[in-house]
Write an enzyme that holds these catalytic residues in place. Sequence first.
Site, short mmCIF file in Angstrom:
data_model
loop_
_atom_site.label_atom_id
_atom_site.label_comp_id
_atom_site.label_asym_id
_atom_site.label_seq_id
_atom_site.Cartn_x
_atom_site.Cartn_y
_atom_site.Cartn_z
N GLY A 5 0.84 -1.20 0.00
CA GLY A 5 0.00 0.00 0.00
C GLY A 5 0.87 1.24 0.00
O GLY A 5 1.57 1.51 0.97
N GLY A 38 0.16 4.61 -0.05
CA GLY A 38 -0.54 5.87 0.20
C GLY A 38 0.33 6.75 1.09
O GLY A 38 1.56 6.63 1.10
N LYS A 68 -6.24 6.58 20.90
CA LYS A 68 -6.19 6.99 19.48
C LYS A 68 -7.55 6.75 18.85
O LYS A 68 -8.05 7.57 18.08
CB LYS A 68 -5.09 6.19 18.76
CG LYS A 68 -4.95 6.50 17.27
CD LYS A 68 -4.09 7.72 17.02
CE LYS A 68 -4.27 8.34 15.65
NZ LYS A 68 -3.67 7.64 14.54
N SER A 123 -9.01 11.85 7.30
CA SER A 123 -8.97 10.99 6.10
C SER A 123 -10.37 10.60 5.66
O SER A 123 -10.66 10.51 4.47
CB SER A 123 -8.08 9.78 6.32
OG SER A 123 -8.64 8.92 7.26
N GLU A 147 -13.50 4.16 6.18
CA GLU A 147 -12.92 3.23 7.16
C GLU A 147 -13.81 3.11 8.41
O GLU A 147 -13.31 2.96 9.51
CB GLU A 147 -11.52 3.75 7.54
CG GLU A 147 -10.53 2.69 7.94
CD GLU A 147 -9.11 3.22 8.06
OE1 GLU A 147 -8.92 4.43 8.30
OE2 GLU A 147 -8.18 2.41 7.91
N1 LIG Z 1 -2.36 9.45 6.42
C1 LIG Z 1 -2.20 9.69 7.71
O1 LIG Z 1 -1.64 10.72 8.07
C2 LIG Z 1 -2.67 8.69 8.74
C3 LIG Z 1 -2.40 8.99 10.09
C4 LIG Z 1 -2.72 8.03 11.05
C5 LIG Z 1 -3.29 6.83 10.68
N2 LIG Z 1 -3.55 6.58 9.36
C6 LIG Z 1 -4.11 5.26 9.02
O2 LIG Z 1 -3.12 4.56 8.27
C7 LIG Z 1 -3.76 3.66 7.34
C8 LIG Z 1 -3.28 3.98 5.91
O3 LIG Z 1 -3.73 5.30 5.65
P1 LIG Z 1 -3.27 6.16 4.39
O4 LIG Z 1 -3.57 7.56 4.72
O5 LIG Z 1 -1.90 5.80 3.97
O6 LIG Z 1 -4.31 5.63 3.29
P2 LIG Z 1 -4.26 5.88 1.72
O7 LIG Z 1 -3.51 7.14 1.45
O8 LIG Z 1 -5.64 5.68 1.24
O9 LIG Z 1 -3.32 4.70 1.21
C9 LIG Z 1 -3.70 3.38 1.18
C10 LIG Z 1 -2.97 2.77 0.02
O10 LIG Z 1 -3.27 1.37 -0.02
C11 LIG Z 1 -3.36 1.02 -1.38
N3 LIG Z 1 -4.06 -0.25 -1.52
C12 LIG Z 1 -5.35 -0.54 -1.20
N4 LIG Z 1 -5.62 -1.82 -1.48
C13 LIG Z 1 -4.48 -2.34 -1.99
C14 LIG Z 1 -4.12 -3.61 -2.49
N5 LIG Z 1 -5.00 -4.61 -2.51
N6 LIG Z 1 -2.87 -3.80 -2.96
C15 LIG Z 1 -1.96 -2.80 -2.95
N7 LIG Z 1 -2.24 -1.57 -2.49
C16 LIG Z 1 -3.49 -1.34 -2.02
C17 LIG Z 1 -4.08 2.17 -2.02
O11 LIG Z 1 -3.87 2.11 -3.41
P3 LIG Z 1 -4.50 3.19 -4.42
O12 LIG Z 1 -3.59 4.38 -4.33
O13 LIG Z 1 -4.41 2.48 -5.73
O14 LIG Z 1 -5.90 3.45 -3.95
C18 LIG Z 1 -3.39 3.35 -1.33
O15 LIG Z 1 -2.23 3.73 -2.04
C19 LIG Z 1 -5.27 3.87 7.54
O16 LIG Z 1 -5.74 2.92 8.46
C20 LIG Z 1 -5.35 5.28 8.15
O17 LIG Z 1 -6.52 5.47 8.92
C21 LIG Z 1 -3.26 7.49 8.38
#
Ligand SMILES: NC(=O)c1ccc[n+]([C@@H]2O[C@H](COP(=O)([O-])OP(=O)(O)OC[C@H]3O[C@@H](n4cnc5c(N)ncnc54)[C@H](OP(=O)(O)O)[C@@H]3O)[C@@H](O)[C@H]2O)c1
Length: 307
Positions: free
Chosen positions: A10, A12, A179, A249, A261
Amino acid sequence: MGRRKVAVVGLGGIGGVAAACLSLSGDNDVTVCARRPIDALTFDHNDDSVRIALNTLTDPQQAEPVDWVVLCTKAQDTASAAPWLERLCTLHTAVAVLQNGIGHEERVAPHAKGAAVLPAIVYYNGERIAPDHMRLRHIRGHDLLVPAGPRSDEFAALFAGTPIDVGASDAFLTFQWRKLLINVIANPITALTRQRLGVFRRADIEELSLGVLREAVAVGRAEGAALDDNEAETIFATFLGYPPEAGTSMYFDCLAERPLEIEALNGAVVAAARRHGIPVPLNTALVALLSAISDTNAAAAATATAP
Ligand SMILES: NC(=O)c1ccc[n+]([C@@H]2O[C@H](COP(=O)([O-])OP(=O)(O)OC[C@H]3O[C@@H](n4cnc5c(N)ncnc54)[C@H](OP(=O)(O)O)[C@@H]3O)[C@@H](O)[C@H]2O)c1
């Protein structure tokens, strides 16, 4: 310790920052498992910006077993990542799960072929500026927190000498609930109102938030988290100190009409409440409303990608 094979699933905001930092350590051989080919990414941290080469796979069949998987999809995409875990995991692999919510082991273990599952609380902000451009912001204290135990030192060593600081705690469950408490108000209320954190300055939203929080605190305590009598009020007061212009998010996913989510956040509170026979009507209402939005978004996305 010798070289470690690490796969980041992933790419992201969270996975991009993790992949960049893991690549900065000379001891890790990093493979990125993503849905699109990205050979390099720009990583911004403080005033620095570096371009980092990535070894990215898009086909799970090309993946080989690794020492560590760092799973960074949203919680609702865990099952879709199963083909990656099938190829990457053996009994000697450990899977660190960088996702919000609780119940990481239950969510991931069925796909991990007996590999150890290590839940991690993510405290850093990972912004995906573009598919190949990520920014790391430190929010407070550790960037990642894992339960203290045999795997925690090994996991922290993966990030040694990189900008990500990994902590370990015996009180992990309590921190996990703290959290979650922030997330059970921040995400659903910004998504439903389509307003950023400034919406929490309204008196009616404060009253609703405290009701949601008090339900979740009762459930967290029943689950064994050491939450204080005034935990709901403390969380809300802390929360009011966050920048009013910040989004969440789920707010951004809602605006972009993506699946949400919600099951891993308020849904986890409702599921745990059911185990303990605790009524949680406000959390149940939020789950129903946001599940309806999420299911519609998922159906629209499936139609859009259908051949
Ligand atoms: N971002 C933050 O600052 C933050 C802070 C604290 C906690 N979190 C938590 O951390 C987790 C990740 O968050 P995020 O912000 O990084 O989410 P995100 O930006 O939506 O990234 C998720 C990534 O996973 C990829 N993905 C989904 N299904 C997949 C699969 N089957 N195979 C390969 N890749 C796949 C998506 O691909 P696509 O790009 O193709 O959609 C995307 O790139 C979540 O639980 C979120 O709540 C995030």
